[in-house]
Design a protein around this motif. Sequence first.
Motif, PDB file in Angstrom:
ATOM      1  N   ILE A  42       0.849  -1.189   0.000  1.00 12.62           N
ATOM      2  CA  ILE A  42       0.000   0.000   0.000  1.00 12.62           C
ATOM      3  C   ILE A  42       0.885   1.239   0.000  1.00 12.62           C
ATOM      4  CG2 ILE A  42      -0.228  -0.342   2.514  1.00 12.62           C
ATOM      5  CD1 ILE A  42      -2.620   1.773   0.380  1.00 12.62           C
ATOM      6  N   THR A  43       0.586   2.173  -0.870  1.00  7.54           N
ATOM      7  CA  THR A  43       1.181   3.510  -0.812  1.00  7.54           C
ATOM      8  C   THR A  43       0.030   4.475  -0.614  1.00  7.54           C
ATOM      9  OG1 THR A  43       2.911   2.820  -2.352  1.00  7.54           O
ATOM     10  CG2 THR A  43       2.638   5.188  -2.024  1.00  7.54           C
ATOM     11  N   SER A  44       0.112   5.299   0.411  1.00  7.90           N
ATOM     12  CA  SER A  44      -1.012   6.180   0.704  1.00  7.90           C
ATOM     13  C   SER A  44      -0.642   7.645   0.521  1.00  7.90           C
ATOM     14  CB  SER A  44      -1.539   5.937   2.120  1.00  7.90           C
ATOM     15  OG  SER A  44      -0.757   6.615   3.071  1.00  7.90           O
ATOM     16  N   PHE A  45      -1.653   8.466   0.349  1.00  5.15           N
ATOM     17  CA  PHE A  45      -1.434   9.910   0.283  1.00  5.15           C
ATOM     18  C   PHE A  45      -2.566  10.601   1.026  1.00  5.15           C
ATOM     19  CE2 PHE A  45      -4.162   9.125  -3.412  1.00  5.15           C
ATOM     20  CZ  PHE A  45      -5.119  10.127  -3.284  1.00  5.15           C
ATOM     21  N   ILE A  50      -8.086  11.819   0.688  1.00 10.92           N
ATOM     22  CA  ILE A  50      -7.010  10.889   0.990  1.00 10.92           C
ATOM     23  C   ILE A  50      -7.207   9.682   0.071  1.00 10.92           C
ATOM     24  CG2 ILE A  50      -6.798  11.634   3.400  1.00 10.92           C
ATOM     25  CD1 ILE A  50      -8.246   9.022   4.164  1.00 10.92           C
ATOM     26  N   GLY A  51      -6.213   8.838  -0.014  1.00 14.99           N
ATOM     27  CA  GLY A  51      -6.353   7.679  -0.887  1.00 14.99           C
ATOM     28  C   GLY A  51      -5.057   6.910  -0.977  1.00 14.99           C
ATOM     29  N   LEU A  53      -9.756   6.363  -3.616  1.00 16.56           N
ATOM     30  CA  LEU A  53      -9.943   7.732  -3.204  1.00 16.56           C
ATOM     31  C   LEU A  53     -11.027   7.788  -2.147  1.00 16.56           C
ATOM     32  CD1 LEU A  53      -9.020  10.477  -4.419  1.00 16.56           C
ATOM     33  CD2 LEU A  53     -11.145  10.457  -5.716  1.00 16.56           C
ATOM     34  N   ILE A  54     -10.803   8.595  -1.104  1.00 16.18           N
ATOM     35  CA  ILE A  54     -11.849   8.916  -0.123  1.00 16.18           C
ATOM     36  C   ILE A  54     -11.854  10.436   0.031  1.00 16.18           C
ATOM     37  CG2 ILE A  54     -12.656   8.605   2.251  1.00 16.18           C
ATOM     38  CD1 ILE A  54     -10.858   6.041   2.321  1.00 16.18           C
ATOM     39  N   ARG A  55     -12.951  11.050  -0.369  1.00 19.98           N
ATOM     40  CA  ARG A  55     -13.044  12.509  -0.262  1.00 19.98           C
ATOM     41  C   ARG A  55     -13.136  12.928   1.204  1.00 19.98           C
ATOM     42  NH1 ARG A  55     -11.884  15.238  -5.063  1.00 19.98           N
ATOM     43  NH2 ARG A  55     -12.435  13.783  -6.713  1.00 19.98           N
ATOM     44  N   ASN A  56     -12.509  14.036   1.539  1.00 12.96           N
ATOM     45  CA  ASN A  56     -12.688  14.624   2.865  1.00 12.96           C
ATOM     46  C   ASN A  56     -13.893  15.547   2.810  1.00 12.96           C
ATOM     47  OD1 ASN A  56     -10.382  13.431   4.002  1.00 12.96           O
ATOM     48  ND2 ASN A  56      -9.089  15.004   3.089  1.00 12.96           N
TER      49      ASN A  56
END
Lengths: 361, 361, 361, 361
Positions: free
Chosen positions: D12-15, D23-24, D84-87
Amino acid sequence: MPGNSFGEIFKITSFGESHGPAIGGIVEGCPAGLSLDTDFIQLMLDRRRPGQSSITTQRKEEDTVELLSGIFEGKTIGTPIGFLIRNKDVKSNDYDHLKETYRPSHADFTWQEKYGIRDYRGGGRSSARETASRVVAGAVAMQLLKHYNVGIAAWVSAVGEIEMPELHTPVTQEAVYNNDVRCPHPATAAKMISLIKEIRSEGDTLGGVVSCSITGVPVGLGEPVFDKLNASLGKAMLSINAVKGFEIGSGFNAASMRGSAHNDPFTNEKGKIKTISNYSGGIQGGISNGAEIYFRVAFKPVATIMTEQETVNSTGEAVTLKGKGRHDPCVVPRAVPIVEAMAAITIADFLLLNRLSKLNS
Amino acid sequence: MPGNSFGEIFKITSFGESHGPAIGGIVEGCPAGLSLDTDFIQLMLDRRRPGQSSITTQRKEEDTVELLSGIFEGKTIGTPIGFLIRNKDVKSNDYDHLKETYRPSHADFTWQEKYGIRDYRGGGRSSARETASRVVAGAVAMQLLKHYNVGIAAWVSAVGEIEMPELHTPVTQEAVYNNDVRCPHPATAAKMISLIKEIRSEGDTLGGVVSCSITGVPVGLGEPVFDKLNASLGKAMLSINAVKGFEIGSGFNAASMRGSAHNDPFTNEKGKIKTISNYSGGIQGGISNGAEIYFRVAFKPVATIMTEQETVNSTGEAVTLKGKGRHDPCVVPRAVPIVEAMAAITIADFLLLNRLSKLNS
Amino acid sequence: MPGNSFGEIFKITSFGESHGPAIGGIVEGCPAGLSLDTDFIQLMLDRRRPGQSSITTQRKEEDTVELLSGIFEGKTIGTPIGFLIRNKDVKSNDYDHLKETYRPSHADFTWQEKYGIRDYRGGGRSSARETASRVVAGAVAMQLLKHYNVGIAAWVSAVGEIEMPELHTPVTQEAVYNNDVRCPHPATAAKMISLIKEIRSEGDTLGGVVSCSITGVPVGLGEPVFDKLNASLGKAMLSINAVKGFEIGSGFNAASMRGSAHNDPFTNEKGKIKTISNYSGGIQGGISNGAEIYFRVAFKPVATIMTEQETVNSTGEAVTLKGKGRHDPCVVPRAVPIVEAMAAITIADFLLLNRLSKLNS
Amino acid sequence: MPGNSFGEIFKITSFGESHGPAIGGIVEGCPAGLSLDTDFIQLMLDRRRPGQSSITTQRKEEDTVELLSGIFEGKTIGTPIGFLIRNKDVKSNDYDHLKETYRPSHADFTWQEKYGIRDYRGGGRSSARETASRVVAGAVAMQLLKHYNVGIAAWVSAVGEIEMPELHTPVTQEAVYNNDVRCPHPATAAKMISLIKEIRSEGDTLGGVVSCSITGVPVGLGEPVFDKLNASLGKAMLSINAVKGFEIGSGFNAASMRGSAHNDPFTNEKGKIKTISNYSGGIQGGISNGAEIYFRVAFKPVATIMTEQETVNSTGEAVTLKGKGRHDPCVVPRAVPIVEAMAAITIADFLLLNRLSKLNS
């Protein structure tokens, strides 16, 4: 820290300077249970060894490899294979005059600037002596590949302006290694040898081309998109000292071709899907397609020449330099086993990586 | 797992299929504190965008990049830069006929064999659409490089058999991007455009060559021995779709040269050590020497042609295929910003790695 | 292939089996220009060496390290440091009875199942003998850290149920290494030694705890979010043979504390921002805050005991085993330099990584 | 650049920052051909989601995951899974007062010093919001593991000084997730919930312990010597925000045990080699032995408390701080799915790595 390793799974990490106590390395990722012929490793090293023929450097290194781990009762056991090659015939005094001098087209200036210090003796770690470690790793990789019926052969296809005509039969290692210049076309080989001797007598050097063919590669090797098989083979070759160019399949010729001529049509050959032509060089979309992989590697002429050259020293003063030490007039004959080794390491690595592609494999 | 990333410190990891919801990626390793011009990122994408001129594919993607993280009040903050490009103009039906057909010299067959399953629509992830993510990362890298006064320019130097004559002045981006074929020599550009249109009217495609020049590179970039700067640049280029060859500096010409002609003598130019000639292409011993880095990249002709071709389907039956969909007749004009992007990522990565060489730096 | 390396920039890759020709490794990433005291490396090895005191194994290895590369005229030159330790006092016959037997709580069974083959002599590569290579790398790292005024000290804080009282003065290496059990509290040390001797006389073994303190660490070390400094220190420790637990700062006690008690308030101490308390253990958000880093490492009792145990052999038959060979009754005294080494490698690595955080650094 | 990735093959690489657009991350290395239940991914996210119960923060994020690539017709295709998960529920104004203030035991000070700039809103990337990306990757990993009959369950075993008694039956996910505090022992759960509410009413916070059990793990997972399975599990856990300790199997208790009591004797159970006891925690010599893997993770109390605290601002001036915003009084209930996710990623990674151990596998 990148720099000293090649490969993701099947991996070589090397160490050592040309005139230090030893060079060596660690081979990781060779699966457990492979029977290893250590004589074959030494044979490959002998093919790279300096001083082996009349057209190579006269530096005489025995280059005896000592295997230190990872092998038990003749088989790999899944642990890293440490190895060592002692530096023996070191004439460091030959290099004293280079302590402060930047030889043209060598790594002296760039290494000094990068690190602020360098082992100037024999080029230190920038010396092609380092490639002996690659050959050891390559000889392990070749035995792994042999288990999977993959074969690798490289040869000298050009020396200076002398180019070998295209052969219409597969190149065998026997035909390659039975002459000093490692060209499998005897008439061309003779001309190459003669040219190299002539150039040497003038104190000059020559470039050349090494070609390589890999057969028996299963379909599916290569990791899209950044680690395409051709990209990794290219890096493998371009990491060898003195290499200036790499082309695969149709190579630079592809630039002037049309799609209708360049495309490789698929056909069904006795139930097996194959291509009729092979401009792709055995790789499509970065993944092997089962056809022969072939590529060419361009080597520049050796930078150490025996005639006078103008250059500067580390304080920027102009000095005149004349080559000393023992050097190859043309690097490609000894580059053949190095190209084979790097090809073998690359293919072995992708062969193992490909075990990870599918859910049930 | 290798495959989707490029770079060690400055690093792009990309995702996305041609006809899925989106493509995108994560840029890691950009140091904190860099002012980022997001318009410039979009400008680079526009230069790669399909449908931008009469000689490219008519697929029209807006290719609007959305930056999702890593930037705060106009500056990088040291955290990864996530980004997204939605796929909009998707005509997947155009590809239904390819579900079971292996297009010649495409990645259909090899991907199917490797993974046992594939998104066949528009080539899935094997599509050059993925390179848009590289351009985004490259546009970040270019801004980092600009901070260090490094400049990059690529251009089309050959289309089919038409080659640009050697220029004796530096190539500027203005001269490159002011015509559709991205050749900075107007007379040659006109011939290239004319040839591409002619070839397209025949339903055929053409290969070409992209050249690249990098200036202002400090001395010392490159990580010996396996991660030589030239080796990594070569891998960067060979990882781009359709690339068949790479040569740096003297390239394949070096093979036929003599050392006395090929060596680059050092000189002292106002207190700075430089080389008089530059056959080395700005890299010696795998490390930049401060001179211009230049290289050439050979692209094969686009595999999708509009004339009939024989091939097989996934069950091995012979079928006849005729190109549909919207494709480039020649890939090199749109490859120019991709070559620039990959060069920028590579140099940025080594610029950062070089911070690690010395004790006090 | 992961498994044999630790560190990203400052990196050790090790090789070698307990009873093979040699163990050794390659240290990469040490910046060029560091003066290296090779006697100090040997001193650290001597502290780990078997046979050094009455409460350790009687296996006598000289453990003389041979440095093979990367050092020139007493300084690091930026190239990898290859090194070698010959295995000398090998009594492989002691292990013949283990060829087919799976010793309880040893790695015999798992290694055999994983690889299908193993070097059973002395535990092969699963032996703690491998940690000698870590100590060599750690001794290089410590010298790098010393250059940056970072100090590391570890000590035995518990043996079995004997725990050292908390000291209210900093622990010095002198106080640690002046007794056989490496406990800096003389009264406790005496009890520990006495207990170990008693347990050994019963043919049994004991676990213990090693504590470690790192001082002088600059603010900013640690790479969020997955490579937090505490996470990498934890992995470093948990990779040491026989370790079962790791806690940093308040550790497991934190679980029963309240935020109002656990928080470390910031204060301004003569212009420098510091925390008043240090439950954080010197790390906040995965990044060092300049305060002392301290942690505790739990070691299980040595698995080889001299009393009879029931177990099975490789064909699944029940057999009775009684320990032979020469083994430690309690591993923690010899673990002290290993903990220090792994801590030093970790901190050195993050110190170098931190050079990459900001635009201008 | 390390920091944003976890895993070698399954990776997993996250940002993403807490109050940025989204975030995603990217999940790499999941083999092709796995049927993916996207509802399950959302379910796992819902279990981590803020605002889900009376004892968690009232920040309400829908946390809807959008999967962007790597899945075709319900199956993985071997390409990276971008997501992707929107804030959404961002109240950045709540954080304006923190722009210049260093909250005690938060990451404000260390991030500011490391990067020279930070997104202070909601902790930016140091916020535990990042762990949502881990949960997505973990939910993919769990489905891969399910295919291989590996099961994972975590639960809250301690909150403050309240500890759950040892259960003598396996913990099921049903029993865990049927109460707000995620403790499978109803009587203890009730006490924990009551304590958390009490502490919250005082404006204070509490630490706790999460326990985890992994069953069905095949023999052979773990990569000696540095990537022992326990070492990587430890790093996985210690990389989670607020974790201060990790212990596996016997853990810190091992330190006070004797070898004769701690050893796990082998036995033959219907043709299968097993251990009678399991102080090893299912891992021997860093490699799984087929028994249940179990470990405990200590979490510190949440640093944001609602009572006044003394601290300093970025110019070093003393200031008084009182918590605002919406925060958890105790982090462990929401940490349960995060621990499960990180465990799943780790085991999935080693499961794939283990395909590389033997010649014929």
